[in-house]
Design a protein around this motif. Sequence first.
Motif, mmCIF file in Angstrom:
data_model
loop_
_atom_site.group_PDB
_atom_site.id
_atom_site.type_symbol
_atom_site.label_atom_id
_atom_site.label_comp_id
_atom_site.label_asym_id
_atom_site.label_seq_id
_atom_site.Cartn_x
_atom_site.Cartn_y
_atom_site.Cartn_z
ATOM 1 N N LEU A 212 8.009 -19.236 7.829
ATOM 2 C CA LEU A 212 8.836 -20.328 8.740
ATOM 3 C C LEU A 212 9.088 -19.969 10.099
ATOM 4 C CD1 LEU A 212 10.560 -23.116 7.714
ATOM 5 C CD2 LEU A 212 12.278 -21.320 8.267
ATOM 6 N N VAL A 213 8.822 -20.759 11.022
ATOM 7 C CA VAL A 213 9.460 -20.512 12.392
ATOM 8 C C VAL A 213 10.336 -21.637 12.646
ATOM 9 C CG1 VAL A 213 8.669 -20.227 14.865
ATOM 10 C CG2 VAL A 213 7.186 -19.593 12.824
ATOM 11 N N TRP A 214 11.441 -21.278 13.233
ATOM 12 C CA TRP A 214 12.573 -22.054 13.530
ATOM 13 C C TRP A 214 13.232 -22.171 14.896
ATOM 14 C CZ3 TRP A 214 17.752 -23.641 10.378
ATOM 15 C CH2 TRP A 214 18.235 -24.621 11.028
ATOM 16 N N PRO A 215 12.553 -22.774 16.009
ATOM 17 C CA PRO A 215 13.233 -22.657 17.254
ATOM 18 C C PRO A 215 14.497 -23.237 17.167
ATOM 19 C CG PRO A 215 10.976 -23.659 17.436
ATOM 20 C CD PRO A 215 11.536 -23.726 15.781
ATOM 21 N N LEU B 190 5.161 -29.319 9.607
ATOM 22 C CA LEU B 190 6.459 -29.708 10.186
ATOM 23 C C LEU B 190 7.826 -30.174 9.457
ATOM 24 C CD1 LEU B 190 7.878 -29.550 13.065
ATOM 25 C CD2 LEU B 190 6.671 -31.706 13.648
ATOM 26 N N LEU B 191 8.583 -29.644 9.691
ATOM 27 C CA LEU B 191 9.824 -30.196 9.142
ATOM 28 C C LEU B 191 10.686 -30.579 10.280
ATOM 29 C CD1 LEU B 191 8.679 -28.997 6.340
ATOM 30 C CD2 LEU B 191 10.933 -28.171 5.876
ATOM 31 N N LEU C 54 13.579 -16.986 13.474
ATOM 32 C CA LEU C 54 14.387 -17.887 14.112
ATOM 33 C C LEU C 54 14.333 -17.376 15.696
ATOM 34 C CD1 LEU C 54 17.638 -17.398 12.010
ATOM 35 C CD2 LEU C 54 16.056 -19.057 11.743
ATOM 36 N N THR C 55 13.740 -18.512 16.541
ATOM 37 C CA THR C 55 13.784 -17.952 17.937
ATOM 38 C C THR C 55 14.872 -18.982 18.860
ATOM 39 O OG1 THR C 55 12.194 -19.940 18.522
ATOM 40 C CG2 THR C 55 11.147 -17.876 17.534
ATOM 41 N N GLN C 56 14.678 -18.738 19.850
ATOM 42 C CA GLN C 56 15.287 -19.547 20.965
ATOM 43 C C GLN C 56 14.507 -20.662 20.939
ATOM 44 O OE1 GLN C 56 18.117 -18.870 23.061
ATOM 45 N NE2 GLN C 56 18.382 -16.911 21.639
ATOM 46 N N PRO C 57 15.152 -22.033 21.343
ATOM 47 C CA PRO C 57 14.497 -22.901 21.672
ATOM 48 C C PRO C 57 13.167 -22.660 22.449
ATOM 49 C CG PRO C 57 16.538 -23.568 22.472
ATOM 50 C CD PRO C 57 16.428 -22.110 22.000
ATOM 51 N N LEU C 58 11.987 -23.252 22.347
ATOM 52 C CA LEU C 58 10.595 -22.801 22.966
ATOM 53 C C LEU C 58 10.639 -23.855 24.061
ATOM 54 C CD1 LEU C 58 8.215 -22.685 19.807
ATOM 55 C CD2 LEU C 58 9.677 -20.838 21.024
ATOM 56 N N ASP C 59 9.697 -23.526 25.127
ATOM 57 C CA ASP C 59 9.462 -24.566 26.111
ATOM 58 C C ASP C 59 8.453 -25.305 25.660
ATOM 59 O OD1 ASP C 59 6.622 -23.404 27.010
ATOM 60 O OD2 ASP C 59 7.938 -21.638 27.443
ATOM 61 N N VAL C 60 8.213 -26.258 26.208
ATOM 62 C CA VAL C 60 7.251 -27.305 25.499
ATOM 63 C C VAL C 60 5.813 -26.777 25.456
ATOM 64 C CG1 VAL C 60 6.344 -28.764 27.368
ATOM 65 C CG2 VAL C 60 6.829 -29.848 25.225
ATOM 66 N N VAL C 61 5.375 -25.988 26.330
ATOM 67 C CA VAL C 61 3.955 -25.424 26.463
ATOM 68 C C VAL C 61 3.820 -24.480 24.847
ATOM 69 C CG1 VAL C 61 2.355 -24.360 27.655
ATOM 70 C CG2 VAL C 61 4.206 -25.453 28.959
ATOM 71 N N ASP C 62 4.921 -23.674 24.801
ATOM 72 C CA ASP C 62 4.668 -22.662 23.486
ATOM 73 C C ASP C 62 4.931 -23.769 22.287
ATOM 74 O OD1 ASP C 62 4.687 -20.405 24.670
ATOM 75 O OD2 ASP C 62 6.759 -19.920 24.014
ATOM 76 N N LEU D 105 6.851 -25.151 10.587
ATOM 77 C CA LEU D 105 7.600 -25.203 11.743
ATOM 78 C C LEU D 105 8.708 -25.937 11.360
ATOM 79 C CD1 LEU D 105 7.928 -24.597 14.674
ATOM 80 C CD2 LEU D 105 6.348 -26.654 14.904
ATOM 81 N N LEU D 106 10.065 -25.598 11.596
ATOM 82 C CA LEU D 106 11.361 -26.229 11.466
ATOM 83 C C LEU D 106 12.067 -26.549 12.920
ATOM 84 C CD1 LEU D 106 13.470 -27.442 9.512
ATOM 85 C CD2 LEU D 106 14.259 -24.864 9.135
ATOM 86 N N THR D 107 12.698 -27.837 12.898
ATOM 87 C CA THR D 107 13.560 -27.924 13.915
ATOM 88 C C THR D 107 14.508 -29.032 13.499
ATOM 89 O OG1 THR D 107 12.979 -29.948 15.241
ATOM 90 C CG2 THR D 107 11.645 -27.851 15.841
ATOM 91 N N ALA D 108 15.899 -28.765 13.960
ATOM 92 C CA ALA D 108 16.753 -29.596 13.454
ATOM 93 C C ALA D 108 18.022 -29.534 14.321
ATOM 94 C CB ALA D 108 17.420 -29.280 12.026
ATOM 95 N N HIS D 109 18.527 -30.626 14.745
ATOM 96 C CA HIS D 109 19.498 -30.767 15.805
ATOM 97 C C HIS D 109 20.490 -31.923 15.699
ATOM 98 C CE1 HIS D 109 16.643 -33.121 18.114
ATOM 99 N NE2 HIS D 109 17.349 -33.473 18.802
ATOM 100 N N ARG D 110 19.906 -33.001 15.055
ATOM 101 C CA ARG D 110 20.672 -34.261 15.583
ATOM 102 C C ARG D 110 22.152 -34.282 14.821
ATOM 103 N NH1 ARG D 110 16.721 -37.563 16.704
ATOM 104 N NH2 ARG D 110 18.367 -39.046 17.329
#
Length: 370
Positions: A236-239, A281-282, A262-270, A204-209
Amino acid sequence: MIKILSIFGTRPEAYKMIPLVLEMRDRPEVHAEVCVTAQHRALLDQALTPFGIAPDYDLNIMTVGQTLEEITTRVLRGLPLVLKDAKPDIILVHGDTTTTFAASLAAFYAKIPVGHVEAGLRTYDKYAPYPEEMNRRLTTALADLFFAPTQVSRENLLKENISDKAIFVTGNTSIDLIKHTTRKDYRFNTEALNNLDFTKRIILLTAHRGENRGQPMENICRAALRLVRENPDTFLVWPVHPGKAVVEPANAILGGQERILLTQPLDVVDMHNLMSRSFLLLTDSGGLQEESPSFDLPTIVLREVTERPEGLAAGTLVLAGVAEDSIYNEASRLLTDEAAYKKMAAAENPFGDGQASRRIVDAIIEGNFR
Ligand code: UDP
């Protein structure tokens, strides 16, 4: 009855304030109201809806391409009327956004006490993270009650001459949220996730800073691509956070590639349910660094510094920096070295035990902040 107005504006603040708002609603001693600045409109709305929280006040300040100056001045212009109408005994702000700082300043001008949730995080580098490090330091100067998530954050506040009596070590409220979100038989709201091949190891990858925009973001994408190509049992899954600086390199480097979603941002439950089913997690997200140990999910931090040294000490986080090779090497190690992986996955969460909201409300009810 104590009247408490929680003020927040972005998704991460919302996720950490939601358990607190839910807790306050359960307490007969408290009348809880919510004001959103909507510094991030869509992400904030997506965050609140599943928990049945409708703001009592909404400043709706977001504009396209908004600057920090605009966010600050719009909050400062909008809040006085809200404070006049709501007449809270205390306001609560969270963390380190521009909303946090500006709302604290507005409350100070109105001589209303400020409770700071997630107080005392520091890098001591004025520009990293920017503007968050200064937002939280300025909020410290304005606040009256300090809810420090850990002993480390408490000690940071003590070093800055904050009175020990005003500091409460509570754990982080983000951990409280997990009990409201995670289920074994969960069906994802994001349909693509229901079709994921969970026999593969999910990265799982997220990056936004802000500071990862540009070259670092490209490095992150390239390291991710190499990892997936060289490990056929991974997926790899990247919201992807909305915003050109993230979307463009993500699509250019990772779009249409095999075993990458590559997905849209997930809601927190997802998000939480996906974390509970992921292998690694990266991330450069602060909140995710705190939540991941509760899912036994080893985490590679895509930053040069972290204001969460507790995770490094507990062995739940590895700081990889933002060079392609260092990200690739750290992640490869965890994909191949079973003993190292297991040790990280088994480490206990140093950021909280799921009881932070209760402690915060107790402290406000018992506290002498007037
Ligand atoms: N989060 C989410 N969906 C996403 C990315 C993050 O629900 O696509 C949640 C995450 O679980 C955490 C919070 O948002 O509770 C963290 O927010 P973010 O990463 O945007 O910001 P940061 O914590 O770095 O301020």
